[in-house]
Design a protein around this motif. Structure first.
Motif, PDB file in Angstrom:
ATOM      1  N   ALA A 185      -3.918   8.723   9.282  1.00 48.51           N
ATOM      2  CA  ALA A 185      -3.430   8.855  10.650  1.00 48.51           C
ATOM      3  C   ALA A 185      -2.157   9.682  10.592  1.00 48.51           C
ATOM      4  CB  ALA A 185      -3.161   7.495  11.286  1.00 48.51           C
ATOM      5  N   THR A 186      -1.765  10.231  11.717  1.00 48.70           N
ATOM      6  CA  THR A 186      -0.559  11.064  11.736  1.00 48.70           C
ATOM      7  C   THR A 186       0.695  10.231  11.928  1.00 48.70           C
ATOM      8  OG1 THR A 186      -0.985  11.450  14.056  1.00 48.70           O
ATOM      9  CG2 THR A 186      -1.704  13.143  12.541  1.00 48.70           C
ATOM     10  N   VAL A 187       0.552   9.004  12.386  1.00 47.95           N
ATOM     11  CA  VAL A 187       1.724   8.113  12.488  1.00 47.95           C
ATOM     12  C   VAL A 187       1.369   6.839  11.759  1.00 47.95           C
ATOM     13  CG1 VAL A 187       3.263   6.854  14.017  1.00 47.95           C
ATOM     14  CG2 VAL A 187       2.399   9.095  14.702  1.00 47.95           C
ATOM     15  N   GLN A 188       2.170   6.478  10.791  1.00 48.70           N
ATOM     16  CA  GLN A 188       1.943   5.258  10.035  1.00 48.70           C
ATOM     17  C   GLN A 188       3.247   4.463  10.010  1.00 48.70           C
ATOM     18  OE1 GLN A 188      -1.003   4.496   8.998  1.00 48.70           O
ATOM     19  NE2 GLN A 188      -2.039   6.125   7.856  1.00 48.70           N
ATOM     20  N   THR A 189       3.132   3.160  10.187  1.00 44.83           N
ATOM     21  CA  THR A 189       4.310   2.298  10.117  1.00 44.83           C
ATOM     22  C   THR A 189       4.121   1.335   8.944  1.00 44.83           C
ATOM     23  OG1 THR A 189       4.548   2.437  12.500  1.00 44.83           O
ATOM     24  CG2 THR A 189       5.753   0.675  11.377  1.00 44.83           C
ATOM     25  N   ILE A 190       5.078   1.362   8.055  1.00 49.44           N
ATOM     26  CA  ILE A 190       4.998   0.519   6.862  1.00 49.44           C
ATOM     27  C   ILE A 190       6.156  -0.460   6.913  1.00 49.44           C
ATOM     28  CG2 ILE A 190       4.918   0.484   4.341  1.00 49.44           C
ATOM     29  CD1 ILE A 190       4.414   3.753   5.202  1.00 49.44           C
ATOM     30  N   PRO A 191       5.884  -1.722   7.216  1.00 50.99           N
ATOM     31  CA  PRO A 191       6.955  -2.713   7.174  1.00 50.99           C
ATOM     32  C   PRO A 191       7.138  -3.198   5.736  1.00 50.99           C
ATOM     33  CG  PRO A 191       4.945  -3.745   7.933  1.00 50.99           C
ATOM     34  CD  PRO A 191       4.594  -2.313   7.622  1.00 50.99           C
ATOM     35  N   HIS A 215      19.617   1.766   0.736  1.00 49.43           N
ATOM     36  CA  HIS A 215      20.865   1.159   0.280  1.00 49.43           C
ATOM     37  C   HIS A 215      20.746  -0.341   0.171  1.00 49.43           C
ATOM     38  CE1 HIS A 215      22.614   5.062   0.757  1.00 49.43           C
ATOM     39  NE2 HIS A 215      22.366   5.075   2.058  1.00 49.43           N
ATOM     40  N   GLY A 216      19.622  -0.834  -0.322  1.00 51.93           N
ATOM     41  CA  GLY A 216      19.491  -2.265  -0.558  1.00 51.93           C
ATOM     42  C   GLY A 216      19.241  -3.094   0.671  1.00 51.93           C
ATOM     43  N   ASN A 217      19.020  -2.432   1.798  1.00 49.21           N
ATOM     44  CA  ASN A 217      18.744  -3.189   3.016  1.00 49.21           C
ATOM     45  C   ASN A 217      17.244  -3.389   3.181  1.00 49.21           C
ATOM     46  OD1 ASN A 217      21.434  -3.293   3.806  1.00 49.21           O
ATOM     47  ND2 ASN A 217      21.301  -1.254   4.762  1.00 49.21           N
ATOM     48  N   ASP A 218      16.912  -4.511   3.857  1.00 54.61           N
ATOM     49  CA  ASP A 218      15.521  -4.670   4.270  1.00 54.61           C
ATOM     50  C   ASP A 218      15.232  -3.622   5.334  1.00 54.61           C
ATOM     51  OD1 ASP A 218      15.123  -6.804   2.597  1.00 54.61           O
ATOM     52  OD2 ASP A 218      15.748  -8.281   4.103  1.00 54.61           O
ATOM     53  N   ALA A 219      14.093  -3.023   5.223  1.00 60.38           N
ATOM     54  CA  ALA A 219      13.817  -1.921   6.144  1.00 60.38           C
ATOM     55  C   ALA A 219      12.312  -1.773   6.348  1.00 60.38           C
ATOM     56  CB  ALA A 219      14.400  -0.611   5.613  1.00 60.38           C
ATOM     57  N   ALA A 220      12.010  -0.865   7.221  1.00 60.64           N
ATOM     58  CA  ALA A 220      10.620  -0.430   7.412  1.00 60.64           C
ATOM     59  C   ALA A 220      10.645   1.084   7.531  1.00 60.64           C
ATOM     60  CB  ALA A 220       9.999  -1.050   8.660  1.00 60.64           C
ATOM     61  N   ILE A 262       8.418 -10.908  -7.498  1.00 62.96           N
ATOM     62  CA  ILE A 262       8.318 -10.587  -6.068  1.00 62.96           C
ATOM     63  C   ILE A 262       6.846 -10.309  -5.745  1.00 62.96           C
ATOM     64  CG2 ILE A 262       8.775  -8.124  -6.428  1.00 62.96           C
ATOM     65  CD1 ILE A 262      10.253  -8.233  -3.698  1.00 62.96           C
ATOM     66  N   THR A 263       6.442 -10.758  -4.577  1.00 62.81           N
ATOM     67  CA  THR A 263       5.113 -10.409  -4.073  1.00 62.81           C
ATOM     68  C   THR A 263       5.202 -10.339  -2.565  1.00 62.81           C
ATOM     69  OG1 THR A 263       2.768 -10.955  -4.081  1.00 62.81           O
ATOM     70  CG2 THR A 263       4.279 -12.797  -3.949  1.00 62.81           C
ATOM     71  N   MET A 264       4.384  -9.527  -1.988  1.00 64.18           N
ATOM     72  CA  MET A 264       4.467  -9.401  -0.530  1.00 64.18           C
ATOM     73  C   MET A 264       3.200  -8.775   0.017  1.00 64.18           C
ATOM     74  SD  MET A 264       7.000  -6.216   0.031  1.00 64.18           S
ATOM     75  CE  MET A 264       6.889  -4.700  -0.823  1.00 64.18           C
ATOM     76  N   PHE A 265       3.046  -8.942   1.306  1.00 64.81           N
ATOM     77  CA  PHE A 265       1.980  -8.206   2.008  1.00 64.81           C
ATOM     78  C   PHE A 265       2.388  -8.034   3.462  1.00 64.81           C
ATOM     79  CE2 PHE A 265       0.600 -12.692   1.640  1.00 64.81           C
ATOM     80  CZ  PHE A 265       0.474 -13.062   2.954  1.00 64.81           C
ATOM     81  N   PRO A 266       1.990  -6.927   4.068  1.00 66.39           N
ATOM     82  CA  PRO A 266       2.240  -6.766   5.510  1.00 66.39           C
ATOM     83  C   PRO A 266       1.255  -7.635   6.286  1.00 66.39           C
ATOM     84  CG  PRO A 266       1.015  -4.892   4.679  1.00 66.39           C
ATOM     85  CD  PRO A 266       1.291  -5.772   3.502  1.00 66.39           C
ATOM     86  N   LEU A 267       1.720  -8.092   7.441  1.00 65.25           N
ATOM     87  CA  LEU A 267       0.886  -8.999   8.233  1.00 65.25           C
ATOM     88  C   LEU A 267      -0.020  -8.205   9.173  1.00 65.25           C
ATOM     89  CD1 LEU A 267       3.285 -11.903   9.252  1.00 65.25           C
ATOM     90  CD2 LEU A 267       1.728 -11.757   7.327  1.00 65.25           C
ATOM     91  N   ARG A 268      -1.246  -8.709   9.252  1.00 62.15           N
ATOM     92  CA  ARG A 268      -2.197  -8.174  10.232  1.00 62.15           C
ATOM     93  C   ARG A 268      -2.639  -9.322  11.117  1.00 62.15           C
ATOM     94  NH1 ARG A 268      -5.154  -3.487   8.468  1.00 62.15           N
ATOM     95  NH2 ARG A 268      -4.261  -2.685   6.546  1.00 62.15           N
TER      96      ARG A 268
END
Lengths: 1069, 535
Positions: free
Chosen positions: B260-266, B325-330, B462-468
């Motif tokens: 897609a041309t716009v993707q959001t990655i949290p 810079h070490g911040n939580d981000a998306a 560490i483990t993680m997943f984005p929510l759907r």
């Protein structure tokens, strides 16, 4: 003898000529005739006249010229042959006349010159014929060229012959003018007795004219005999005799024969053929003539000419029942028959001359449609091509072909039109079968337009597709043609008539119905002028009289009109609903006027169409939505969702392919202008009555929202036919204004009216031109397509690959409706359920059982909603094995289907992704209800008479044979084969909304069929009704008209003028 | 005296004007009937696959964590859960249903795929996560993977195939028909291989493992495309990397969105270590990408990241550590060509040189409740939610589901527009194993990622997943039989906009292509006209 002083100047001195003139009530012509005989450059030597009991002063006239001694009297009933014999006998023993002026000892040739009282020879006639006799000593019978009495330019006869059917043949066109095209002396079979010059010895040898032929064919018979006897019969085209044909044209009453000219003529024709035919061919010719008589009599019965049929029959009986008389006549002729029959046959009319003659007469009649000047001497082709009507239709045809350039080749479909099947036979089958194998299957009555289309397609060499192309693509030129013909009584000038026809043909409804693939409306637009004009002729006697009674007026018109109304109603039932009020009004008016004729004709119009269309009419009454929605009703989205009422008034029904709304405003205004004319306002009033009814109907149709059974929900009606009626009515009124336009411009003192009228006229003329230009520019729009509309992949269609008769669903995801149109819902998934072929014309009008639709609807909704497994089971139980989704623009449907499961992507095929339902699916399934187990039969599994029965083995559980069709008691499952219980029907039940049968535990070979219903009875009823109505609609006999004219002629001394034009082959003296 | 016949025009005009104006006054609305509405039908059954549950503690163990947000006893009693090994002969075992609780169940002794079937209200009110503690070297590293429903198309981004790095594609087929799968590989140094392995048969009720690293060895950043040409599969990619016995990380990769041309990655988690954005342009035209970072302070496009070039058919990476810079981000990626995007987070090396790695991917905005089970809280364990609202303020409701018998804790939260908000579950509850459900309530779109961090004295995981948001209901569209439906060109125009959701209080997942995360779904048999939209 009175002119013996002139013998000195006699030319052709070796000849002696005796003129024999037979007169019967001929005072009208005799002075001229006698004067002509006396003015011959080469005088006659002897003159004998016979008066056959004339009531007028014929005898006095004759005696005054020829002297009483030369005038013989004969009974009033004697025929021409009788009289001629009487005359020849009278001078048989008179002393021979010496050829005065000839050299002594030179051979003398004596001639008899037969003349009628209405045949006036030109001064040189005799001289030229004798000159021919000198040049051609073997010529024993010489005939002149006959021309018209009143119009000396018209050719009447240049020799005679006979065709194989015994009909007299002159090889001339009716009213053909003499440009010398038939000139030249040549051998012919016979010449007319009017002016016939016979060598006396030949006359004696042959026994003169046959007295058994009192009136007709005596000349043919004589010529034929002369030829057979080895004498030459020659026409001398230099010699001219003007002949009035008074008896043939009915101007003179006949007394020598029974008052049945046709019977006498046929009788004479048969006798002539039979007594002169070669002996070897006698049997064959006799059989052929007899058969022809029977066929002709039948044709007369069919065309409602019972008197003619009776005459034909009586003539045949009279001739064939007296073979002895025939053989006696043949025996009398035998001694003189010295020439081989084959040598004479070349003088007979060639084979097929009759057909050619009919073709020429038909084309000639077509050429005179609208041609007011019979003396127009231009060439045939040029005459036809330069007709305004022909030019108009040709121009419309060119416009239509250019505008429809994208859809000219290939099958036509799109909009409301499904592709037509390959052949007319498919249409016939769809119409006649009692159960229709559409996708769902349907047992409703087939709409009768399929039968009418099938008739048309059969005429067009069996091509249903071509028939649809002609009706849809050709509707505008055809509408122009019918409007042009119907506008004749309305339009004073050809220009106005062309404008009316062009404006009507290019009405927005016409282009709109082409663009929308509305076959029904296209046909109605073509037929509406015919229906209206037939209604006017049948129901408005005053109007008919104003036309001078030249057109068919009356009952036949009513029947014909009702027949056309029936056709129009079958194609679009709204037309009956719109014209119904008009007819009811006419009915009441007739009741008030106590006109039984009017009442009966109005009733014919009202009753015949719905009655002929039974049982479909009953379906219309029980489903009135069909009247509003018309054909192809399953498709929505073809019309404006909210049509403004003013659009209806402006003849703009909404939908694709229409010019701008304001384009036809001028036409409506012109219609209003017609209403304020003082002279001849009748058509304007009538037109506005039609327009107001059309307006009311159109507003009502565009107001309602109907749910069509088995089809669209909440669709708006399309007021196309209503706007056509408004258009026709407004144009009727505008014709009145147009007729007064010139007078208005010329007479009134100059004021605001002239510029206004001029501007309006210019705008009105521009309207059809603009409509045509816009149509050319925009074409047929996006809906109508042409191409190959087969969508099912080959492996789905292949019966060997799908012997289980599975079905296929084509899914169409929600689509944004085209601008300006509506659809049932923006998120609606539409689907088509198909058997082994793509949808065909008529399928949309054969709605399925709503419960069956509900079952499949639920399965498709589950499928499209993502309930994969569940949907797959439902689909399989409904006998659906394949699902097709579009490859492009499916709005994520494929992803959804794949993710939901239950379907396996199988292949892609011409723009479609083909999915197979995971579960077993076939038309016949064996279900074990307790275990929820569905199996395909291991053998076959097909339904129908022609297929193998299915074999079900033993199983110790209760099983059902489920047929994936809507339940009906007409479905039958019967045990067949060698088993003991052969022929036992299985108990019928339903399972999951489908037809099911209880399978015996022991198993059986089972054949499943649909039992026929009473469809065949209805078809017979329809056929009989149609034949009766067509018989009633065929115009009545020409015979009676001829009689009327004959009666008129007694009072009208100038009617002879019409006689030459109405030269009737075969009835001639 | 005769009247002037022209007077007839007056009533005619009056009638015409009257009829037309009457019709105009009473003109009905464009017809649209009630039956032309989609009916939302609640999902009452779903089957998900946990790709690799069970196992012996010596080699690492995988539990299945369940959480049920529905705290009503009636809902629990109407629901049932069965878990069965994905095997044609697998025997389903019943799993107890707890109302409003989170709980975990040990898998069988041998690790393998488990198909979990949820029936009743729990099918939409629960979350199922497989939480693995896998031995790598001397330590067991945590990796969480949501158990998912079958799909036909999936993308995975961010793993590598260097020495010691292994990626295993697990293809599970829960249907009764075989599936056929194609795999495509896109790397940063190799030409694209859209057909790296094709026609992989997956028999019914079985799992097939494919070694992705052997398909394309030696690549440091890989994007894989898994597509089923027939049937459906539940794909999962397990990645583990080690340097000898020193673990460099292990985790299951979450599915990321297709091109897609716009993707959001949290879920660009804060802290030290490498942070990498992986972009793949699978098309034929080079893509120019602009990367926007959204952290707690706001959103910005770092200099140099406004024009990132991605060669056609190749993978490019962007180092994010320097810009977050070490911040939580998306991250929001805007591209000129459709791209696939994923994110990788690595912890800083510990004293032994070991590390752990976690993956995030692009997801659609939340459309309904999204449950994340398998949380751990207390001590050095932290379960965090990274909530991002890229556009407007977003209202969300957090429902913390306790592991013990207690009422779920509901806390509303506003995520300011253009920022990322981090919620540590430890700040909301003292429960040691809380699950959390995120429900968007209103405002702008919101994206969320779930992060679990474990730490001991020597190692960090560490483990993680984005929510759907799994679909709560399916839209049963109105259907109409139409013989013209199959004819080319007739009645077709452009594909329509997605169907609008039914007018109900809560948003239901209706505007997305339904059911990407769902297997066979059953609903109470009822005609569409009488079915009620989901509550």
């Amino acid at each position: 003898m009175t002119s013996s002083t002139r013998y000195d100047q006699l030319v052709r001195p070796r000849h002696v000529v005796t003129a024999v003139l037979v007169a019967h009530d001929g005072a009208r012509w005799l002075p001229t005739t006698l004067h002509a005989v006396r003015s011959q450059r080469r005088p006659i030597q002897r003159f004998v006249a016979v008066d056959t009991g004339s009531h007028d002063d014929t005898r006095e006239l004759l005696e005054r010229v020829a002297g009483a001694a030369s005038v013989l009297a004969a009974p009033r009933r004697s025929g021409f042959a009788d009289a001629a014999h009487r005359a020849v006998r009278a001078f048989a023993h008179a002393p021979d006349l010496a050829p005065v002026g000839a050299e002594p000892g030179a051979p003398v040739v004596e001639w008899i010159w037969l003349l009628h009282d209405d045949s006036a020879p030109s001064p040189t006639a005799l001289e030229l014929m004798l000159e021919l006799a000198d040049e051609m000593p073997s010529a024993a019978v010489i005939g002149p060229k006959l021309r018209g009495w009143d119009n000396h330019r018209v050719l009447v006869e240049v020799g005679l012959t006979v065709d194989r059917g015994g009909r007299r043949e002159t090889n001339l066109e009716p009213g053909e003018l003499d440009h010398g095209q038939h000139d030249g002396d040549r051998d012919v079979l016979a010449v007319s007795t009017a002016g016939m010059l016979v060598r006396r010895d030949v006359w004696e040898q042959l026994g003169g004219l046959d007295r058994a032929l009192p009136l007709f064919r005596d000349d043919l018979d004589f010529g034929w005999r002369a030829n057979l006897a080895g004498h030459r019969v020659v026409v001398c085209s230099r010699a001219i005799v003007y002949h009035a044909e008074a008896a043939a044209s009915g101007v003179r009453r006949l007394d020598c024969a029974p008052p049945h000219p046709r019977r006498v003529d046929r009788q004479a024709a048969l006798r002539t053929m039979l007594v002169n035919a070669a002996p070897a061919w006698l049997l064959w010719i006799g059989a052929r003539l007899l058969l022809a008589c029977i066929l002709r009599a039948l044709a007369f019965v069919l065309t409602k000419r019972p008197v003619d049929a009776w005459d034909e029959t009586r003539a045949a009986i009279a001739v064939f029942s007296r073979p002895r008389a025939l053989f006696k006549a043949r025996a009398a002729r035998k001694p003189n028959r010295i020439v081989r029959a084959g040598d004479v046959r070349r003088l007979l009319a060639p084979r097929g001359s009759r057909v050619r003659h009919y073709a020429e007469s038909i084309s000639g009649r077509m050429a005179t449609v609208g041609a007011e000047d019979p003396a127009d001497s231009r060439g045939f082709v040029r005459r036809v091509v330069s007709q305004p009507g022909v030019l108009l239709v040709g121009a419309l045809l060119i416009v239509a072909l250019i505008a429809e350039r994208h859809v000219l080749s290939g099958d036509l479909y799109g909009g409301a039109l499904l592709p037509a099947p390959a052949g007319a036979s498919d249409l016939w089958r769809t119409y006649t079968e009692h159960w229709h194998p559409t996708g769902f299957g349907s047992s409703v009555v087939a709409p009768p337009y399929l039968a009418l289309l099938a008739i048309f397609a059969t005429i067009l060499f069996g091509s249903a597709q071509f028939a649809v192309q002609v009706l849809v693509l050709g509707s505008i030129p055809l509408a122009g043609l019918t409007a042009y013909i119907a506008a004749k009584p309305l339009a004073a000038t050809a220009r106005l008539r062309v404008w009316l026809a062009a404006t009507y043909a290019l009405l927005p409804v016409a282009t709109g119905s082409v663009s929308g693939g509305r076959l029904g409306t296209s046909v109605v637009v073509v037929l509406l002028p015919v229906v209206l004009s037939a209604m006017a002729r049948a129901l408005l006697p005053a109007l008919a009289q104003k036309q001078g009674g030249r057109r068919r007026v009356g009952a036949a018109s009513a029947w014909l009109g009702s027949l056309v109304l029936m056709v129009a109603m079958a194609f679009d039932p709204i037309v009956y609903a719109l014209l119904g009020p008009v007819l009811v009004g006419a009915l009441f008016a007739s009741i008030v006027r106590r006109s039984f004729v009017g009442v009966s004709r109005a009733l014919v119009f009202l009753v015949v169409p719905p009655l002929l269309l039974l049982p479909w009419t009953a379906r219309l009454i029980s489903h009135p939505a069909l009247i509003v929605s018309g054909l192809g009703q399953s498709s929505s989205g073809l019309q404006a969702p909210r049509l403004a009422p003013i659009d209806v008034l402006l003849l703009h029904p909404g939908g694709p392919g229409l010019p701008p709304v304001w384009l036809y405003v001028v036409v409506v205004l012109a219609g209003l202008a017609g209403l304020v004319q003082l002279t001849r306002p009748g058509p304007a009033w009538l037109g506005w009555a039609l327009a107001l009814i059309g307006l009311a109907g159109g507003l009502a149709i565009s107001h309602v929202r109907v749910d069509v059974p088995g089809g669209a929900i909440g669709v708006a009606g399309w007021p196309g036919t209503a706007t056509a009626l408004i258009g026709a009515g407004v144009l009727m009124s505008a014709a009145v204004a147009g007729a007064r336009l010139r007078a208005r411009l010329a007479t009134t003192s100059f004021g605001w009216r002239q510029p206004l009228a001029l501007v309006m006229a210019a705008a009105a003329v521009a309207t059809p031109v603009a409509a045509a230009a816009l149509w050319l520019a925009h074409g047929t729009g996006p809906l109508l397509r042409a191409g190959a509309p087969e969508i099912l992949p080959a492996f789905v269609r292949d019966p060997s690959a799908s012997q289980d008769q599975p079905r296929t669903i084509v899914l169409r995801p929600p689509t944004a409706p085209p601008a300006g149109t509506t659809s049932a819902g923006a998120d609606t998934v539409s689907y088509a359920l198909l058997r082994d072929h793509s949808p065909r014309l008529g399928d949309a009008d054969l709605p399925p059982d709503p419960k069956h639709v509900g079952i499949v609807d639920a399965a498709v909704a589950d499928l499209a909603g993502g309930f994969g497994q569940r949907a797959a089971t439902e689909l399989a139980h409904a006998g659906i094995r394949y699902v097709l989704t579009p490859l492009t623009g499916d709005g994520g449907l494929s992803t959804r289907l794949g993710t939901a499961g239950g379907l396996l992507p199988k292949t892609t095929d011409s723009g479609w992704r083909v999915w197979q339902v995971q579960a077993n699916a076939g038309r016949l399934m064996i279900a074990t209800p307790n275990q929820d187990n569905w199996q395909l039969p291991s053998t076959g599994g097909a339904v129908g008479r022609q297929v193998e029965p299915i074999s079900v083995p033993y199983a110790p559980v209760a099983r059902l044979l489920v047929l994936a069709e809507a339940p009906s008691p007409d479905w039958r499952a019967v045990v067949v084969g060698a088993a003991r219980k052969t022929g036992v029907p299985l108990a019928s039940t339903t399972y999951e909304g489908m037809q099911a049968f209880e399978i015996p535990t022991a198993g059986a070979d089972i054949s499943v069929q649909r039992a026929p219903d009473r469809r065949a009875n209805w078809l017979v009823f329809q056929l009989i009704g149609l034949v009766v109505v067509i018989a009633a609609a065929v115009p009545g006999g020409r015979r009676s008209q001829q009689r009327e004219r004959a009666t008129d002629a007694g009072h009208d001394d100038h009617s002879g003028r019409a006689a030459t034009a109405d030269h009737t082959v075969g009835v001639q003296v | 005296m005769r009247r002037d016949p022209r007077l007839l025009a007056v009533p005619v005009v009056l009638i015409v004007v009257g009829a037309v104006s009457w019709a105009a006054a009473t003109r009905p609305a464009a017809g649209k009937t009630a039956s032309a509405m989609s009916a939302a039908v609640p999902i009452t059954q779903s089957t998900v696959v946990c790709p690799q549950a069970g196992g012996k503690p010596a080699k690492g163990v995988a539990q299945i964590a369940y959480a049920n947000a529905d705290s009503t006893p009636a809902g629990a009693s109407a629901s049932s859960i069965t878990a069965a090994p994905l095997d044609p002969n697998g025997v389903a075992a019943a799993v107890p249903v707890h109302a409003g609780q989170a709980w975990a169940v040990d898998g069988p002794k041998t690790a393998g795929p488990i198909a979990v079937t949820l029936k009743g209200p729990i099918a939409t009110s629960s979350g199922v996560v497989q939480l693995t503690h896998q031995k790598v070297g001397n330590t067991a590293q945590a990796s969480a993977a949501p158990c998912e429903a079958p799909v036909t198309d999936a993308w995975f981004a961010g793993f590598s195939s260097g020495v010691g790095q292994h990626a295993t594609l697990l293809l599970s087929n829960i249907d009764s028909v075989p599936a056929t799968v194609d795999v495509g590989i896109y790397g940063d140094t190799s030409p694209p291989n859209a057909d790296a392995d094709h026609d992989i048969p997956v028999a019914p009720q079985t799992q097939v493992a494919i070694q992705l690293d052997s398909l394309a060895p030696g690549l440091s950043n890989i994007v894989a495309h898994v597509s089923a040409t027939a049937g459906r599969i539940v794909p999962a990619v397990r990645y583990d990397a080690a340097n000898g016995s020193i673990p460099l990380g292990t985790d299951f990769l979450p599915r990321t969105e297709g091109p897609a041309t716009v993707q959001t990655i949290p879920g660009i988690v804060g802290g030290d270590g490498a942070r990498r954005l992986v972009l793949a342009d699978i098309g034929d035209v080079d893509a120019t990408v602009s990367v926007k970072v959204i952290d707690s302070d706001g959103s910005f496009t770092p200099s140099g990241l406004d024009v990132v070039s991605v060669p056609a058919g190749q993978v490019a990476t962007v180092d994010l550590a320097a810009v977050v810079h070490g911040n939580d981000a998306a991250v929001v990626v805007t591209s000129t060509q459709p791209v696939v995007a994923g994110a990788v987070a690595a912890l800083p090396n510990d004293k032994a040189g070991g590390s752990d790695i976690a993956f995030s991917g692009a997801v659609p905005a939340l459309t309904g409740p999204a449950m994340a089970a398998a949380g751990e809280s207390g001590g050095n364990n932290h379960t965090k939610l990274l909530l991002t609202a890229p556009d407007a303020d977003a209202e969300v409701r957090l429902t913390v589901v306790p592991s013990a018998s207690a009422s779920p804790l509901v806390s509303p939260l506003t995520v300011p527009g253009g920022t990322t908000t981090t919620v540590d579950l430890g700040s909301l509850t003292r429960d040691p194993a809380p699950a959390v459900e995120v429900t968007p309530v209103g405002g702008g779109p919101v994206y969320a990622a779930w992060v679990l961090q474990e730490a001991s004295k020597t190692t960090a995981d560490i483990t993680m997943f984005p929510l759907r948001s799994p679909p709560q209901s399916l839209l049963r569209p109105p259907v109409l039989t139409n013989p013209f439906a199959g004819l080319p060109g007739t009645g077709t125009a452009t594909p329509s906009a997605p169907a609008s959701p039914p007018a109900t209080g809560e948003p239901v997942p209706s505007s997305e292509p339904p059911a990407p995360d769902l297997s066979s779904s059953q609903f109470p048999s009822s005609p569409p006209s009488s079915s009620q939209p989901s509550p």
